[in-house]
Scaffold this motif. Sequence first.
Motif: not given
Length: 1073
Positions: A247-255, A199-205
């Motif tokens: 596969n390449l995936y792109v996110s919105e600004a929040g990632g 499971i991958y987690y992201v933190s923006s800013r």
Amino acid sequence: MRVILMLTKLYDFNLGSVTESSLWRSTDYGTTYEKLNEKVGVKIILSYLYVSPNNKRKIMLLTDPEVESSLLISSDEGATYQKYRLNFYILSLLFHPEQEDWILAYGHDQKGTHSASSSGHTFMLMGARPSKLGLDKEPGLIHLETSISETQALYITCKLQNCTDANKGKPFPGYIDPNSLVVQDEYVFVQVSTGGRPIYYVSSRRDVFTPMKLPKYTLPKDLHVISTDENRVVAAVQEWNQNDTYNLYVSEAGGIYYTLALENVMSSMGPEGNVMIDLYEVAGIKGMFLANKKLNNEVKTYITYNKGRNWRLLQAPSTDLRGNRIHCMLPYCSLHLHLQVSANPYTSGNIASRESAPGIIVASGSIGAELTSSNVSMFITSDAGNTWRQIFDEEYSVLYLDQGGALVAIRHTPLPIRHLWLSFDEGRVWNKYSFTSSPLFVDGVLGEPGEETLIMTIFGHVSHRSEWQLVKIDFRSIFNRRCIESDYVPWDLHDQGERCLMGVKRVYRKLKPIARCVMGKIYSVTTISEPCDCTESDFECDYGFERRANGKCTPAFWFLSSSMSRTCTTEHTFLNSTGYRKVVSNNCTGGVMEQYTARRQLCPSQAPRGLHLVTNEGKLTATLASNVTFLVFLEEGDGSKTSIMVDFGDGNAFTYSNVSSIEDGIKHIYKNVGIYRVSAMAENSLGSETVLLFLHITCQLESIHLSAPFVAVKNKEVNLTVVLSPSQVGTVTYIWWFGNNSEPVITLEGSVAFTFSREGISVVTVQVSAGNTILQDRKTIAVHEYFRSHLLAFSSNLDDHNPDVTEWRLDVSRVIKTSMVQIRLHRWKENTIVTGKASRIFKHMAQQTEIIISVLLHFPHGIFKRPWLVEKKNTVNLKRALEAAGVNSEQLLVTVLPGLPTAAEFFLLPDIRLTEGKPDKTATHLDQLSELVLSALNQNLVQFTLRPGVQITVYAAHLSAAPLVDTSENHSGSAMLMLLSVVVAGLAVFLIYKFKRKIPGLHVYAAMQDEKEQEMIQSPVSPTDSTPSFSSQRELLTSLEPLDTEPNTQTIECIKPHPRVKFSSDLPTYIDV
């Protein structure tokens, strides 16, 4: 200053290490070099050279720690150095991106990571065992990944100036997977594996961590962050059904929310085992990428100008290098490029572009239906990929000079060369130059101090055994003037005529192809941007939507549009998606903006739905006494008006007024091991919903012990029990192997019943699985149809020395066995004789058992008429007697039982060589041998020394703990009665033997033909008499378990028993010897 610093090393292949290093410095762009070994130390070996990114004049040198651990610092471009001794080994240095006086030093073989202030003057310890580290743009913030175990790590942050344990932050609440921390621009990524899936987690800013939302059935095996430019994440994901593609995936600004950009992008393994994705981000033009996609087992190159919104194939050149026309029609034929970038900074890779030269791309590749490694040529584009030209028909390394105003090409070959090629018109015309008089094996090219100049240095060697040769090339003499404004022309960026890219029209200033002038350092790339009206091409599909063949975005089969209104659980409004979202960094305005943009709407009033209850680590297990954090959230419903009640399953329950009050989770500590039914209920005026979570609270399993009988009866069921320590650890699985069976028996109970159908030695192996721990124990069981056994007791002083551990019982069992087979019967009288019927009895017994020895040693002296085997020194060896009787010492088994008071059991096994196929002879044979052993035990003849001064006597166990014989000096009346009873015992033995009755005082195990059940007959001997007692018999037993079924043992208890979960208690066990 025009300074070049060069560090060279001499590697000894025989020793496998660097034996010498040299530091060289040039102040005239490489015309001359000065050797600085005397300034830095003649004997030291330099490992690395660092240049501060904030101050080019600041140089740092790191020495080889095997010779000397030091750091050398220069503040004058390497002219002078100051040495600082270190008390730890530095493996690498990391500079702060903004503060030149701050560096991080990493060394895994010492205490951990250190930071330095004042550029290395002082160091302080940051943290222990970091596997990854990095510096943040925020002043003084450090990111550390600290290893806990092979499968767990912690993400920690702290300030450079005060990185103590008390001041360390833990942005991610739980453990992360090792080597998964990625800090890149405004984003932080970590990975946590649960149930075998990451499971991958992201933190923006630097905000809270949120799971990355890939399409529901992506099921990633691997994920790599490719780019985080302009507040957008580009990630390469290898899905469950992919092997060599991503596969390449792109996110919105929040990632957080990701949509598919391109499928099946090729990948390969790098020289250090790292994954390399065939994706290249073109320098100088934002949003432009090249990728190699696998389609129908063919690899083709695609290009995008809008960050993956649209992709197309590359149009091949119309003519080849010689001007011949190339017939290549899309989509059947196109240009394909190798996209690997060189890891060596001194050599060019397969493709190159520069920020200072927008639109110019040089790459190697091929023309046809797919990318090949044969017939490779060099191609160039000067209009950002719209048109391509072939420039060489074999591979070359191409370098940029004068900010792209000049291109230098050197043949990529293992052969020695002496020519290079130079172009001043973006690769249209190439001029050949000789840079050396004799051919040179080229190892690399130095463009220092950068691509702003027209000076370069080629280094290599004349032969494989020669020293390095440096060749300085100065192209300034070719140019006679600097560029002026009239030497430049405007250039419009476009995609096959479409000028609106990423929502704007961009115009660049480029040098005219015919202008031969020097741009120099004062040149800067200038652009003019003009916004465009928004069109459908400026929007990509939103999360949960997929683009169909007609170009429209429609919901995926798994997507529920109501799930995107989850913000209603904490807010009063939500964004209602149209199925589209604007590409990040796209600057279009007006047009279809309103039609495609999500609309903010009031949250509807509805009953709670989609209630979730999980732990913050996503696991269904937790360790006893640890702080468990529960996360509760709703997919739908007005969170501000919905109360949440959480029942932890241990008698504690709490109610919260709304969802917002528990956003950070609910913490709880469990005090007992068990499986808890945790429930959460969301309720408002329109309805309610309940969700359950069954949480396993476990304790670490420390040891196990398999309790099994030492000897078992053939075809008789026996019980096998596993004792755990501590006794309560949670959910446990038992795996059993019996004998040579290849298939195990798996149970959830710690006891099993098993029947051994074959005589001989059988091995029982059990493995206990509790959580991530698997422990094993093994026991050897002797299986026989007939055998004899008897319980043993000891003089009370043995209990004072019994630690009640397995190893002690094994050792004492071995000593008892040795003592029993080496008894010296010192009480035998030299003139003992046998007369009358007694003589005939013993003669008959001797013939039956092949024993030439007196066995009833407790008969009084004087009743026999002639000698009966007297050894010298008035002693008789029981071991010889046993061997003479046809039994060896291996047939005597002894095991000490756990617990206090100390007890044991001995077993007499039949000798198959003498008794096979003769059950009557087997029983008789064992009875006679048993009487021999018991006689010795009843006369206190079995003794051993536990330690100096501690003598232990072994008895046959009786109903009373009184001594077996009277050892006092003055014989009392009871002693006289004891002597008289010997005569009675002799007659009793004769009668027993004559009528073939069993000898009392034994446990007799046999498969009787005329009995329904196997029986164990016990007739204890009175401890006050020296003869067996026939007046009392124990009731028949049908079990092989020892009489002492409740040993006084203490188990390590992790917790008290949970009232709702029952665990088996400890049982007595047999110890193998």
